[in-house]
Each structure stands twice: as C-alpha cells, then as structure tokens.
Write a protein that holds these residues in place. Structure first.
Motif, PDB file in Angstrom:
ATOM      1  N   HIS A 114       1.288   1.223  16.554  1.00 14.32           N
ATOM      2  CA  HIS A 114       0.530   1.026  15.973  1.00 14.32           C
ATOM      3  C   HIS A 114       0.828  -0.870  15.228  1.00 14.32           C
ATOM      4  N   GLU A 115      -0.331  -1.045  15.508  1.00 14.16           N
ATOM      5  CA  GLU A 115      -0.401  -2.649  15.220  1.00 14.16           C
ATOM      6  C   GLU A 115      -0.781  -2.714  13.649  1.00 14.16           C
ATOM      7  N   VAL A 116       0.460  -3.605  12.735  1.00 11.11           N
ATOM      8  CA  VAL A 116       0.141  -3.683  11.706  1.00 11.11           C
ATOM      9  C   VAL A 116      -0.234  -5.377  11.490  1.00 11.11           C
ATOM     10  N   TYR A 117      -0.701  -5.993  10.438  1.00  8.85           N
ATOM     11  CA  TYR A 117      -0.671  -6.965   9.901  1.00  8.85           C
ATOM     12  C   TYR A 117      -0.446  -7.123   8.813  1.00  8.85           C
ATOM     13  N   VAL A 118      -0.241  -8.321   8.484  1.00  9.04           N
ATOM     14  CA  VAL A 118       0.602  -8.748   7.268  1.00  9.04           C
ATOM     15  C   VAL A 118      -0.823  -9.417   6.818  1.00  9.04           C
ATOM     16  N   VAL A 119      -1.357  -9.469   5.707  1.00 11.06           N
ATOM     17  CA  VAL A 119      -1.860  -9.787   4.824  1.00 11.06           C
ATOM     18  C   VAL A 119      -1.436 -11.120   3.706  1.00 11.06           C
ATOM     19  N   GLU A 120      -1.729 -12.336   3.987  1.00 11.39           N
ATOM     20  CA  GLU A 120      -0.814 -13.793   2.690  1.00 11.39           C
ATOM     21  C   GLU A 120      -1.180 -13.167   0.978  1.00 11.39           C
ATOM     22  N   GLY A 121      -0.236 -12.660   1.014  1.00 15.19           N
ATOM     23  CA  GLY A 121      -0.301 -12.583  -0.583  1.00 15.19           C
ATOM     24  C   GLY A 121       0.122 -13.404  -1.774  1.00 15.19           C
ATOM     25  N   ALA A 122       0.590 -13.034  -3.236  1.00 12.29           N
ATOM     26  CA  ALA A 122       1.104 -14.181  -3.768  1.00 12.29           C
ATOM     27  C   ALA A 122       2.772 -13.470  -4.140  1.00 12.29           C
ATOM     28  N   TYR A 123       3.116 -14.850  -4.646  1.00  6.78           N
ATOM     29  CA  TYR A 123       5.074 -14.118  -5.384  1.00  6.78           C
ATOM     30  C   TYR A 123       4.910 -14.031  -6.648  1.00  6.78           C
ATOM     31  N   THR A 124       3.746 -13.779  -7.453  1.00  2.00           N
ATOM     32  CA  THR A 124       3.481 -12.648  -8.204  1.00  2.00           C
ATOM     33  C   THR A 124       2.639 -11.366  -8.038  1.00  2.00           C
ATOM     34  N   ASN A 125       3.100 -11.040  -6.849  1.00  4.04           N
ATOM     35  CA  ASN A 125       2.910  -9.075  -6.795  1.00  4.04           C
ATOM     36  C   ASN A 125       4.233  -8.966  -6.817  1.00  4.04           C
ATOM     37  N   ILE A 126       4.566  -9.324  -7.933  1.00  5.80           N
ATOM     38  CA  ILE A 126       6.377  -8.836  -7.913  1.00  5.80           C
ATOM     39  C   ILE A 126       6.480  -7.266  -7.799  1.00  5.80           C
ATOM     40  N   LYS A 127       7.388  -6.020  -8.077  1.00  2.00           N
ATOM     41  CA  LYS A 127       7.364  -4.826  -7.919  1.00  2.00           C
ATOM     42  C   LYS A 127       7.997  -5.149  -9.252  1.00  2.00           C
ATOM     43  N   ILE A 128       8.088  -4.451 -10.110  1.00  3.45           N
ATOM     44  CA  ILE A 128       8.529  -4.389 -11.082  1.00  3.45           C
ATOM     45  C   ILE A 128      10.015  -3.502 -11.371  1.00  3.45           C
ATOM     46  N   THR A 129      11.531  -3.882 -11.250  1.00  6.41           N
ATOM     47  CA  THR A 129      12.367  -2.957 -10.340  1.00  6.41           C
ATOM     48  C   THR A 129      13.567  -2.930 -11.763  1.00  6.41           C
ATOM     49  N   THR A 130      14.001  -4.529 -11.605  1.00  3.57           N
ATOM     50  CA  THR A 130      15.419  -4.025 -12.614  1.00  3.57           C
ATOM     51  C   THR A 130      14.878  -5.540 -13.829  1.00  3.57           C
ATOM     52  N   PRO A 131      15.526  -5.274 -15.296  1.00  2.00           N
ATOM     53  CA  PRO A 131      15.457  -5.901 -15.862  1.00  2.00           C
ATOM     54  C   PRO A 131      15.057  -6.938 -16.008  1.00  2.00           C
ATOM     55  N   ASP A 132      15.245  -8.021 -15.062  1.00  2.05           N
ATOM     56  CA  ASP A 132      14.827  -8.829 -14.904  1.00  2.05           C
ATOM     57  C   ASP A 132      13.092  -9.259 -15.223  1.00  2.05           C
TER      58      ASP A 132
END
Ligand code: CTP
Ligand SMILES: C[C@](O)(CO)[C@H](O)COP(=O)(O)O
Length: 235
Positions: free
Chosen positions: A198-216
């Motif tokens: 199936h086709e899946v496309y990227v939609v350009e987002g922002a670098y601020t959409n971080i996934k909070i993963t590690t303490p930093d």
C-alpha cells in the motif's frame, strides 16, 4: 465530512527514561505529558473520537484525567499490549463504527500542532496512508555488528518519521490483521501497510514534534512548552 478517530498509545513503560513513573505521566508545569497530547486532539474540530490505550494499572488514573480535564472526545480507555503494535490494534478495535480515517499517535509526542495533525489526517484519507516526518539532518550510516560502517544511504532520501500516522481505517485494519497472521512486529504502523504494497506518503512536519524518550528530551520539552506558552500569550 470525513469522520476521524485518533488512537493515542500510552501503554509503554518508558524504560529508556529511567524513571519509576512511566514517562507519559511525568508532569510538565504541573500537567501530565499525556494530557497535553490528549488536549491537542480534543481541540481539533476534525477529530470526532479519541481512544486512549494505557497500562492496565493506569486505566483508573487516565479515566480521572478524562474527567478532570474535560476530555469529552475520549470514548474509551483500554489496556494496551506487550508491544506498541499490539496497543495500536487494541485501540483501533475500539474506535466507533463509521470512522473513515484513523490517526495513531504516541502519547509522548505532546508538541505536534493541530495544523500538522490535520494535514496528516487529510493526506491519510486521500492517499490511504500518511505519516508526519522531517528530513534527516545528520548523515545516517548502516553499521554491522562489528561496528564497521557498511553503507551510507543518500541523505536526500531519508526522513525521520513521527506520529500521527493516519490511515483509511479499512487499510489499517487489514494491515494489522495480516501482520498478526504473519507474526510480524514493526516499529511503526506505516510499515504494516508498506509490506502489503500500500502507498504511504510523508507529510512534512516539524522538528519540534519530539518523542519524549530519554531524560534529555525533558529539557527540550520544558523549553518547547515555554515557547508554546509565550506564543499563546502573544496571540
Ligand atoms: N507496549 C507498548 C509500548 C509503547 N507504547 C506507546 O508507544 C509510544 C512510543 O513508544 P516508546 O517511546 O518506545 O515508549 P516506551 O515503550 O514506553 O519507551 P521504552 O522503549 O523506553 O520503554 C509511547 O507513547 C508508549 O507509551 C504502547 O502504547 N504500548
Ligand atoms: C512510531 C514512532 O514514533 C515513529 O518514529 C517510533 O517508531 C516509535 O518507536 P518506539 O521505540 O516505540 O518509541
């Protein structure tokens, strides 16, 4: 009018964060990270329903958040599975009948904007599948188990993929069912559609959409929230 549902996955244990409290419940300025995420979709007119997937032992706590923060679009709070993909499938199955497009979003990505999410939802409906993503800024290497660099993909074709990931619900259901039959576990939902062609496309987002993963990431989160509040005060 397309009918949009959102599955917010927040059933992880946050081992990389290293805190006793699962990271989605850590507070920023007195409010749990997960609540910021839920409030964003609550504010979106395009979003009709939200299914929250959390730990079995966190359901009562999340139901209290729904009440305390007036998250009226949350239609179900359910226990997730051992893998993120399993949590998505469980949440997907709880979406109301008639939903056309489903967005899957990490509960620990509180800084996605309504505009970004809306663009992703519309593209997901039009094309079948769409993911928010940003062009990679670093050079990426493929490295073997010995630590030797094996290749360097052309950076121009590399994107760092985020969430929401939005799909026509019939396609998402098919992809999860087939992955389950095949015993395939991916790191995002788009992979499950891609493997079926199936086709899946990227939609350009922002670098601020971080996934909070590690303490930093908490340091970035505090700063991003400060900026968001300053923008709100100015508007
Ligand atoms: N079985 C799982 C695993 C993850 N998630 C959710 O998927 C999102 C992205 O996963 P990740 O950042 O990896 O969260 P954790 O799995 O909690 O983190 P870690 O890998 O460090 O344990 C998070 O909102 C997490 O709560 C989930 O709902 N169910
Ligand atoms: C879905 C995702 O956020 C896209 O970047 C990412 O793959 C989740 O990975 P995690 O290890 O479950 O955080």
């Amino acid at each position: 009018m397309i009918r949009c549902g959102v599955v917010v996955v927040a059933a992880g244990r946050g081992t990389r964060m290293g805190t006793s409290e699962s990271k989605q419940f850590l507070q920023l300025r007195g409010k749990p990270i997960l609540v910021y995420t839920l409030e964003l979709f609550q504010r979106m007119p395009l979003v009709e329903s939200i299914v929250l997937v959390t730990g079995a032992d966190e359901i009562a706590r999340c139901e209290a958040y729904v009440r305390d923060y007036s998250l009226a679009k949350v239609c179900a709070v359910v226990a997730g599975g051992s893998e993120r993909q399993h949590s998505v499938r469980i949440g997907m199955d709880k979406l109301p009948a008639g939903i056309d497009v489903a967005a899957v979003h990490d509960g620990v990505r509180p800084f996605v904007t309504e505009a970004e999410a809306e663009r992703c939802l519309h593209k997901g409906y039009e094309a079948g599948g769409a993911v928010l993503a940003v062009p990679v800024k670093d050079t990426i290497k493929v490295v073997g188990s010995s630590g030797r660099i094996e290749s360097t993909p052309d950076r121009k074709s590399l994107w760092a993929v985020q969430t929401p990931q939005a799909f026509r619900l019939d396609l998402l259901r098919e992809a999860h069912r087939q992955a389950e039959r095949d015993g395939f576990v991916g790191t995002d939902d788009a992979m499950l559609l891609e493997r079926l062609g199936h086709e899946v496309y990227v939609v350009e987002g922002a670098y601020t959409n971080i996934k909070i993963t590690t303490p930093d990431d908490l340091i970035w989160a505090e700063r991003l929230l400060q900026q968001q509040m300053e923008r709100t005060d100015r508007s």
